[in-house]
Design a protein around this motif. Structure first.
Motif, mmCIF file in Angstrom:
data_model
loop_
_atom_site.group_PDB
_atom_site.id
_atom_site.type_symbol
_atom_site.label_atom_id
_atom_site.label_comp_id
_atom_site.label_asym_id
_atom_site.label_seq_id
_atom_site.Cartn_x
_atom_site.Cartn_y
_atom_site.Cartn_z
ATOM 1 N N ALA A 319 0.823 -1.203 0.000
ATOM 2 C CA ALA A 319 0.000 0.000 0.000
ATOM 3 C C ALA A 319 0.860 1.257 0.000
ATOM 4 O O ALA A 319 0.672 2.170 -0.808
ATOM 5 N N LYS A 320 1.826 1.318 0.922
ATOM 6 C CA LYS A 320 2.668 2.509 1.008
ATOM 7 C C LYS A 320 3.554 2.669 -0.222
ATOM 8 O O LYS A 320 3.853 3.792 -0.640
ATOM 9 N N THR A 321 3.981 1.572 -0.818
ATOM 10 C CA THR A 321 4.818 1.658 -2.017
ATOM 11 C C THR A 321 4.079 2.379 -3.131
ATOM 12 O O THR A 321 4.621 3.275 -3.788
ATOM 13 N N ASN A 322 2.807 2.014 -3.353
ATOM 14 C CA ASN A 322 2.010 2.687 -4.378
ATOM 15 C C ASN A 322 1.720 4.138 -3.989
ATOM 16 O O ASN A 322 1.697 5.033 -4.839
ATOM 17 N N LEU A 323 1.519 4.382 -2.705
ATOM 18 C CA LEU A 323 1.231 5.731 -2.237
ATOM 19 C C LEU A 323 2.438 6.647 -2.418
ATOM 20 O O LEU A 323 2.293 7.829 -2.760
ATOM 21 N N TYR A 324 3.641 6.111 -2.215
ATOM 22 C CA TYR A 324 4.857 6.917 -2.298
ATOM 23 C C TYR A 324 5.270 7.221 -3.738
ATOM 24 O O TYR A 324 6.229 7.964 -3.954
ATOM 25 N N THR A 325 4.575 6.662 -4.728
ATOM 26 C CA THR A 325 4.842 7.044 -6.121
ATOM 27 C C THR A 325 4.129 8.336 -6.495
ATOM 28 O O THR A 325 4.417 8.932 -7.542
ATOM 29 N N VAL A 326 3.206 8.785 -5.648
ATOM 30 C CA VAL A 326 2.376 9.944 -5.988
ATOM 31 C C VAL A 326 3.181 11.233 -6.005
ATOM 32 O O VAL A 326 3.112 12.021 -6.959
ATOM 33 N N ALA A 327 3.965 11.490 -4.958
ATOM 34 C CA ALA A 327 4.692 12.763 -4.843
ATOM 35 C C ALA A 327 5.677 12.993 -5.994
ATOM 36 O O ALA A 327 5.696 14.082 -6.580
ATOM 37 N N PRO A 328 6.521 12.012 -6.363
ATOM 38 C CA PRO A 328 7.417 12.252 -7.507
ATOM 39 C C PRO A 328 6.657 12.536 -8.797
ATOM 40 O O PRO A 328 7.069 13.382 -9.595
ATOM 41 N N ALA A 329 5.547 11.837 -9.003
ATOM 42 C CA ALA A 329 4.783 12.026 -10.238
ATOM 43 C C ALA A 329 4.159 13.419 -10.305
ATOM 44 O O ALA A 329 4.198 14.085 -11.344
ATOM 45 N N LEU A 330 3.574 13.882 -9.194
ATOM 46 C CA LEU A 330 2.965 15.208 -9.187
ATOM 47 C C LEU A 330 4.008 16.312 -9.349
ATOM 48 O O LEU A 330 3.787 17.315 -10.037
ATOM 49 N N THR A 331 5.143 16.148 -8.702
ATOM 50 C CA THR A 331 6.236 17.119 -8.853
ATOM 51 C C THR A 331 6.709 17.166 -10.296
ATOM 52 O O THR A 331 6.968 18.239 -10.854
ATOM 53 N N ALA A 332 6.814 16.000 -10.912
ATOM 54 C CA ALA A 332 7.238 15.927 -12.307
ATOM 55 C C ALA A 332 6.235 16.608 -13.224
ATOM 56 O O ALA A 332 6.616 17.238 -14.222
ATOM 57 N N ALA A 333 4.946 16.507 -12.915
ATOM 58 C CA ALA A 333 3.915 17.144 -13.740
ATOM 59 C C ALA A 333 4.076 18.655 -13.731
ATOM 60 O O ALA A 333 3.973 19.324 -14.774
ATOM 61 N N VAL A 334 4.339 19.222 -12.557
ATOM 62 C CA VAL A 334 4.527 20.679 -12.447
ATOM 63 C C VAL A 334 5.769 21.114 -13.227
ATOM 64 O O VAL A 334 5.736 22.095 -13.985
ATOM 65 N N PHE A 335 6.868 20.397 -13.047
ATOM 66 C CA PHE A 335 8.112 20.735 -13.753
ATOM 67 C C PHE A 335 7.941 20.597 -15.259
ATOM 68 O O PHE A 335 8.431 21.427 -16.037
ATOM 69 N N LEU A 336 7.242 19.559 -15.686
ATOM 70 C CA LEU A 336 7.010 19.317 -17.109
ATOM 71 C C LEU A 336 6.308 20.517 -17.752
ATOM 72 O O LEU A 336 6.758 21.040 -18.785
ATOM 73 N N VAL A 337 5.214 20.961 -17.152
ATOM 74 C CA VAL A 337 4.448 22.069 -17.724
ATOM 75 C C VAL A 337 5.284 23.347 -17.732
ATOM 76 O O VAL A 337 5.329 24.075 -18.733
ATOM 77 N N ALA A 338 5.951 23.630 -16.629
ATOM 78 C CA ALA A 338 6.765 24.845 -16.541
ATOM 79 C C ALA A 338 7.873 24.842 -17.580
ATOM 80 O O ALA A 338 8.155 25.867 -18.220
ATOM 81 N N TRP A 339 8.506 23.704 -17.773
ATOM 82 C CA TRP A 339 9.629 23.616 -18.706
ATOM 83 C C TRP A 339 9.163 23.737 -20.152
ATOM 84 O O TRP A 339 9.846 24.345 -20.982
ATOM 85 N N CYS A 340 7.999 23.200 -20.465
ATOM 86 C CA CYS A 340 7.459 23.327 -21.823
ATOM 87 C C CYS A 340 7.032 24.761 -22.116
ATOM 88 O O CYS A 340 7.218 25.252 -23.233
ATOM 89 N N PHE A 341 6.452 25.444 -21.132
ATOM 90 C CA PHE A 341 6.119 26.855 -21.322
ATOM 91 C C PHE A 341 7.385 27.685 -21.523
ATOM 92 O O PHE A 341 7.407 28.613 -22.336
ATOM 93 N N SER A 342 8.435 27.352 -20.798
ATOM 94 C CA SER A 342 9.712 28.038 -20.988
ATOM 95 C C SER A 342 10.251 27.806 -22.392
ATOM 96 O O SER A 342 10.785 28.726 -23.033
ATOM 97 N N SER A 343 10.103 26.591 -22.895
ATOM 98 C CA SER A 343 10.570 26.270 -24.244
ATOM 99 C C SER A 343 9.852 27.115 -25.291
ATOM 100 O O SER A 343 10.478 27.623 -26.229
#
Length: 508
Positions: A319-343
């Motif tokens: 349970a915790k293993t699946n739960l702990y994948t959430v934070a890296p994925a959400l952080t990556a989503a924010v960085f992805l959008v910001a970096w594409c807008f910068s591009s």
């Protein structure tokens, strides 16, 4: 091309004692690639309305579709953490074999699916693909052994093969190369969010106490059913193309078409041509792009399929293993959008790709060098590998689209490149060796090597584009026109079939 449109600005051109130029002279010089004509004038307010409507009407729809596609593609990794291997009696590397064989139809059918999209439009091809791979995802819930699971995953591979390429092609028909990276970034963020949502959904589903089916079976049923339902809804809503968009006025459609012709494609709503579709196979650019696409796809495929097993190195339960994948994925989503807008803001692709890949590289270096018991450093490193991996795919897709002015060659080339990139799945499926869990040292080293290779390739290719643009400027003069927002652009695409045309300038 009409010859009575005035030139707005010409740099490095020969001085003239007369401020006028005849239509015949303009036509001759435009044909020779020596001058640039201004795009048709449109009210900036109309352009803003056009972009706003496309953004709010299409991106959420496409994002939901891709989120569901990502869930149906990656849910096997979540199911693995809930005992799928044990329940189906998988032995040895059979789980890795299923991941590997999935990519065979995915790679082989990709270009064909993209061509189908060009022929019948994404409205029908995308929603049709969703109905089929969603149905086979539901069927996966009832698999009883290795053979049945493999068969269902093969069919899913067939119908998912052209999905991403078809969406990119569809989006490039609405947004120009000056603003498509940010839109593809928003769309791709749904893939990252799918990783987070997939972890949350898996966490909740695995709490179901039932004896008739396994816990992971309900995961496939829920996600597959959502996919089929939204496929039907989207088929009723999304337009076939820009010129038939029900939410645009005639004036907004005209503005959109003019933007496409001056900043994206050689023609709008042109007929399909095999000769044009295959023309890029004669260009060395295609093969460089294949190398880059494969290299950047290795870290991304590793995160898509093995983020949950990698988080398992932290030593938590299912349970915790699946739960702990959430934070890296959400952080990556924010960085992805910001970096594409910068591009888009800087009208640059290659160096943005290099920077994102550098973040991933640092993450893998940390994972390789630290002790597996260092949980805090391991989790931070997983953040870095995830955050750096996700922006590269939308940036690379927009980089390719930006330098392919013909819609037919764009459809075939993008349909070819994305499956070629997914060949990395064959590699990734076999470098995460169960005997090396939870550290997976072989996988870490391979991912690091390809991240470094991708940095070298992207940097070199981008520098060549800059050099080539300067060379063309020296030959024909640097030609600048003003678009509807007052920004300079140094090329046209109306009538430009390939990047070989001297009027064309690469977006590096």
């Amino acid at each position: 091309m009409k010859s009575d449109i005035p030139i707005q600005m010409v740099e490095d051109a020969q001085p003239s004692t007369d401020n006028t130029i005849s239509n015949a002279e303009l036509a001759d010089e435009a044909q020779a690639g020596k001058v640039e004509v201004a795009p048709p004038e449109h009210d900036p307010a109309v352009v803003r309305r056009f972009l706003w409507k496309c953004d709010i009407r299409l991106i959420p729809c496409l994002g939901i579709m891709y989120l569901l596609n990502s869930l149906d593609r990656a849910n096997l990794g979540n199911a693995k953490t809930d005992g799928l291997e044990k329940d189906l009696g998988l032995v040895g590397n059979q789980y890795n074999q299923i991941l590997t064989y999935y990519y065979i139809p995915y790679v082989l059918c990709g270009p064909g699916m993209a061509i189908i999209t060009r022929l019948i439009t994404a409205k029908y091809s995308l929603t049709g693909m969703m109905v089929f791979f969603g149905s086979f995802s539901i069927a996966t819930a009832f698999a009883k052994n290795f053979g049945q699971l493999l068969a269902f995953r093969l069919f899913i591979g067939v119908f998912e093969s052209g999905f991403l390429a078809s969406v990119v092609i569809y989006m490039s028909g609405f947004w120009t190369r000056a603003d498509i990276a940010s839109r593809i970034g928003l769309f791709f963020a749904s893939n990252v969010i799918a990783s987070a949502f997939g972890g949350l959904l898996a966490y909740g589903t695995f709490q179901i106490n039932a004896t008739r089916l396994h816990g992971w079976s309900y995961l496939f049923i829920i996600e597959g059913s959502l996919t089929v339902f939204f496929a039907i809804v989207m088929c009723l809503y999304i337009p076939r193309r820009l010129t038939s968009a029900h939410f645009l006025t005639a004036e907004e459609k005209a503005a959109g078409v003019a933007r496409q012709l001056s900043d994206s494609v050689d023609e709008v709503d042109g007929k399909f041509s095999w000769s044009q579709a295959l023309i890029e196979l004669k260009s060395w650019h295609t093969y460089v792009r294949i190398l880059i696409c494969f290299s950047i796809s290795v870290p991304l495929a590793s995160n898509n399929n093995f983020l949950a097993p990698m988080v398992a190195r932290l030593g938590y339960g299912t349970a915790k293993t699946n739960l702990y994948t959430v934070a890296p994925a959400l952080t990556a989503a924010v960085f992805l959008v910001a970096w594409c807008f910068s591009s888009d803001r800087f009208r640059e692709r290659g160096l943005h790709l290099c920077a994102a890949l550098l973040v991933t590289t640092i993450g893998y270096v940390v994972l390789i060098t630290i002790d597996v018991d260092n949980l805090a450093a391991s989790y931070v490193a997983l953040f870095l590998t995830t955050v750096g991996a996700y922006p590269v795919s939308p940036l690379f897709s927009s980089w390719c689209v930006s330098n392919l002015p013909n819609m037919n060659s764009r459809a075939f080339t993008i349909g070819l490149l994305i499956p070629m990139g997914n060949l990395s799945g064959f590699l990734v499926s076999n470098i995460f060796i169960n005997a090396e869990a939870p550290r997976y040292i072989t996988a870490l080293r391979v991912n690091l090597a390809f991240a470094v290779l991708a940095i070298v390739l992207c940097f070199s290719y981008g520098m060549w584009m800059r050099y080539e643009n300067r060379r063309r400027d020296r030959i024909s003069g640097r030609i600048t026109t003003l678009d509807n927002h007052g920004h300079g652009q140094e090329y046209i695409t109306d009538g430009v079939l390939t990047a070989k045309d001297p009027r064309f300038r690469f977006m590096a």
